[in-house]
Design a protein around this motif. Structure first.
Motif, PDB file in Angstrom:
ATOM      1  N   LEU A  33       0.847  -1.268   0.081  1.00 34.77           N
ATOM      2  CA  LEU A  33       0.039   0.066  -0.013  1.00 34.77           C
ATOM      3  C   LEU A  33       0.761   1.173   0.048  1.00 34.77           C
ATOM      4  CD1 LEU A  33      -3.044  -0.836   2.048  1.00 34.77           C
ATOM      5  CD2 LEU A  33      -2.992  -0.645  -0.359  1.00 34.77           C
ATOM      6  N   PRO A  34       1.903   1.258   1.009  1.00 35.39           N
ATOM      7  CA  PRO A  34       2.697   2.551   0.762  1.00 35.39           C
ATOM      8  C   PRO A  34       3.527   2.692  -0.466  1.00 35.39           C
ATOM      9  CG  PRO A  34       3.202   1.199   2.665  1.00 35.39           C
ATOM     10  CD  PRO A  34       2.420   0.578   2.050  1.00 35.39           C
ATOM     11  N   ALA A  35       4.115   1.468  -0.763  1.00 37.68           N
ATOM     12  CA  ALA A  35       5.314   1.425  -1.909  1.00 37.68           C
ATOM     13  C   ALA A  35       4.657   1.709  -3.210  1.00 37.68           C
ATOM     14  CB  ALA A  35       5.821  -0.067  -2.024  1.00 37.68           C
ATOM     15  N   GLY A  36       3.037   1.523  -3.572  1.00 36.16           N
ATOM     16  CA  GLY A  36       2.524   1.701  -4.784  1.00 36.16           C
ATOM     17  C   GLY A  36       2.331   3.288  -5.112  1.00 36.16           C
ATOM     18  N   PRO A  37       2.165   4.096  -4.351  1.00 44.19           N
ATOM     19  CA  PRO A  37       2.377   5.468  -4.713  1.00 44.19           C
ATOM     20  C   PRO A  37       3.499   5.989  -4.933  1.00 44.19           C
ATOM     21  CG  PRO A  37       0.598   5.344  -3.016  1.00 44.19           C
ATOM     22  CD  PRO A  37       1.247   3.938  -3.058  1.00 44.19           C
ATOM     23  N   VAL A  38       4.682   5.519  -4.070  1.00 47.61           N
ATOM     24  CA  VAL A  38       6.046   5.972  -4.137  1.00 47.61           C
ATOM     25  C   VAL A  38       6.555   5.306  -5.483  1.00 47.61           C
ATOM     26  CG1 VAL A  38       8.337   5.597  -3.075  1.00 47.61           C
ATOM     27  CG2 VAL A  38       6.426   6.045  -1.826  1.00 47.61           C
ATOM     28  N   LEU A  39       6.316   4.271  -5.714  1.00 43.33           N
ATOM     29  CA  LEU A  39       6.898   3.777  -7.014  1.00 43.33           C
ATOM     30  C   LEU A  39       6.301   4.527  -8.351  1.00 43.33           C
ATOM     31  CD1 LEU A  39       8.882   1.699  -8.291  1.00 43.33           C
ATOM     32  CD2 LEU A  39       6.848   0.063  -8.229  1.00 43.33           C
ATOM     33  N   THR A  40       4.905   4.647  -8.014  1.00 44.18           N
ATOM     34  CA  THR A  40       4.331   5.310  -9.262  1.00 44.18           C
ATOM     35  C   THR A  40       4.749   6.810  -9.430  1.00 44.18           C
ATOM     36  OG1 THR A  40       2.016   4.194  -8.701  1.00 44.18           O
ATOM     37  CG2 THR A  40       1.898   6.354  -9.967  1.00 44.18           C
ATOM     38  N   LEU A  41       5.281   7.492  -8.552  1.00 44.89           N
ATOM     39  CA  LEU A  41       5.704   8.932  -8.663  1.00 44.89           C
ATOM     40  C   LEU A  41       7.190   8.883  -9.248  1.00 44.89           C
ATOM     41  CD1 LEU A  41       4.365  10.755  -5.472  1.00 44.89           C
ATOM     42  CD2 LEU A  41       3.637  10.770  -7.945  1.00 44.89           C
ATOM     43  N   LEU A  42       7.969   7.443  -8.878  1.00 48.08           N
ATOM     44  CA  LEU A  42       9.341   7.642  -9.080  1.00 48.08           C
ATOM     45  C   LEU A  42       9.215   7.038 -10.632  1.00 48.08           C
ATOM     46  CD1 LEU A  42      10.976   5.402  -6.421  1.00 48.08           C
ATOM     47  CD2 LEU A  42      11.354   7.696  -7.004  1.00 48.08           C
ATOM     48  N   LEU A  43       8.201   6.518 -11.055  1.00 44.00           N
ATOM     49  CA  LEU A  43       8.150   6.109 -12.556  1.00 44.00           C
ATOM     50  C   LEU A  43       7.455   7.285 -13.548  1.00 44.00           C
ATOM     51  CD1 LEU A  43       6.655   2.474 -12.262  1.00 44.00           C
ATOM     52  CD2 LEU A  43       8.960   3.181 -13.032  1.00 44.00           C
ATOM     53  N   PHE A  44       7.624   8.312 -12.829  1.00 45.83           N
ATOM     54  CA  PHE A  44       6.932   9.648 -13.512  1.00 45.83           C
ATOM     55  C   PHE A  44       7.413   9.780 -14.866  1.00 45.83           C
ATOM     56  CE2 PHE A  44       6.253  14.205 -14.191  1.00 45.83           C
ATOM     57  CZ  PHE A  44       5.221  14.408 -13.576  1.00 45.83           C
ATOM     58  N   PRO A  45       8.964   9.625 -15.268  1.00 45.99           N
ATOM     59  CA  PRO A  45       9.277   9.542 -16.780  1.00 45.99           C
ATOM     60  C   PRO A  45       8.815   8.625 -17.625  1.00 45.99           C
ATOM     61  CG  PRO A  45      11.105   9.946 -15.093  1.00 45.99           C
ATOM     62  CD  PRO A  45      10.002   9.567 -14.392  1.00 45.99           C
ATOM     63  N   TRP A  46       8.692   7.421 -16.905  1.00 45.79           N
ATOM     64  CA  TRP A  46       8.272   6.489 -17.752  1.00 45.79           C
ATOM     65  C   TRP A  46       6.710   6.537 -18.004  1.00 45.79           C
ATOM     66  CZ3 TRP A  46       4.559   2.276 -17.168  1.00 45.79           C
ATOM     67  CH2 TRP A  46       4.733   1.060 -18.151  1.00 45.79           C
ATOM     68  N   TRP A  47       5.732   7.148 -17.252  1.00 42.87           N
ATOM     69  CA  TRP A  47       4.286   7.464 -17.614  1.00 42.87           C
ATOM     70  C   TRP A  47       4.185   8.397 -18.801  1.00 42.87           C
ATOM     71  CZ3 TRP A  47       1.832   3.519 -16.117  1.00 42.87           C
ATOM     72  CH2 TRP A  47       2.125   2.791 -14.869  1.00 42.87           C
ATOM     73  N   SER A  48       5.152   9.483 -18.674  1.00 40.99           N
ATOM     74  CA  SER A  48       5.200  10.337 -19.814  1.00 40.99           C
ATOM     75  C   SER A  48       5.463   9.841 -21.199  1.00 40.99           C
ATOM     76  CB  SER A  48       6.315  11.524 -19.252  1.00 40.99           C
ATOM     77  OG  SER A  48       5.905  12.115 -18.365  1.00 40.99           O
ATOM     78  N   TRP A  49       6.408   8.638 -20.908  1.00 41.94           N
ATOM     79  CA  TRP A  49       6.710   8.188 -22.143  1.00 41.94           C
ATOM     80  C   TRP A  49       5.453   7.074 -22.674  1.00 41.94           C
ATOM     81  CZ3 TRP A  49       6.708   2.844 -23.069  1.00 41.94           C
ATOM     82  CH2 TRP A  49       6.987   2.571 -24.311  1.00 41.94           C
ATOM     83  N   VAL A  50       4.701   6.322 -21.580  1.00 41.30           N
ATOM     84  CA  VAL A  50       3.557   5.607 -22.284  1.00 41.30           C
ATOM     85  C   VAL A  50       2.573   6.890 -22.757  1.00 41.30           C
ATOM     86  CG1 VAL A  50       1.732   4.621 -20.976  1.00 41.30           C
ATOM     87  CG2 VAL A  50       3.889   3.988 -20.253  1.00 41.30           C
ATOM     88  N   GLU A  51       1.969   7.991 -22.195  1.00 38.39           N
ATOM     89  CA  GLU A  51       1.467   8.603 -22.835  1.00 38.39           C
ATOM     90  C   GLU A  51       1.745   9.068 -24.063  1.00 38.39           C
ATOM     91  OE1 GLU A  51      -1.139  12.909 -21.726  1.00 38.39           O
ATOM     92  OE2 GLU A  51       0.522  11.967 -20.457  1.00 38.39           O
TER      93      GLU A  51
END
Length: 93
Positions: A33-51
């Motif tokens: 539960l706490p690792a999910g949001p942290v990892l999601t925010l760390l993957l910020f550049p990857w989410w930009s690439w996915v979009e």
């Protein structure tokens, strides 16, 4: 050969594994539960690439979209379930 008599009050199933399973599930949720949001925010550049690559709305003005958080939580839960199983299979061999 005669079957061994069961002790009184014994239904043939041990209750200890149920408690272990519950404890294992609570421990898994405690770190996922706490690792999910942290990892999601760390993957910020990857989410930009996915979009950019798929035109799926992944990044908004306030960060990753909600489906990104759910995807990371699902991936972490799958990882938490599959790694112990793989380790047990490797130990058996």
């Amino acid at each position: 050969m005669q079957p061994q008599p069961r002790p009184p009050g014994h239904d043939g199933a041990s209750r200890q594994p149920r408690y272990r399973l519950l404890l294992r599930g609570l421990i898994t949720l405690a770190w996922v539960l706490p690792a999910g949001p942290v990892l999601t925010l760390l993957l910020f550049p990857w989410w930009s690439w996915v979009e950019a690559a798929t035109d799926w709305e992944s990044m908004g003005h306030s960060g990753p979209a909600s489906w990104c958080y759910v995807a990371v939580w699902c991936a972490l839960l799958a990882l938490a379930l599959l790694v112990p199983r793989a380790a047990r299979r490797l130990r058996r061999k």
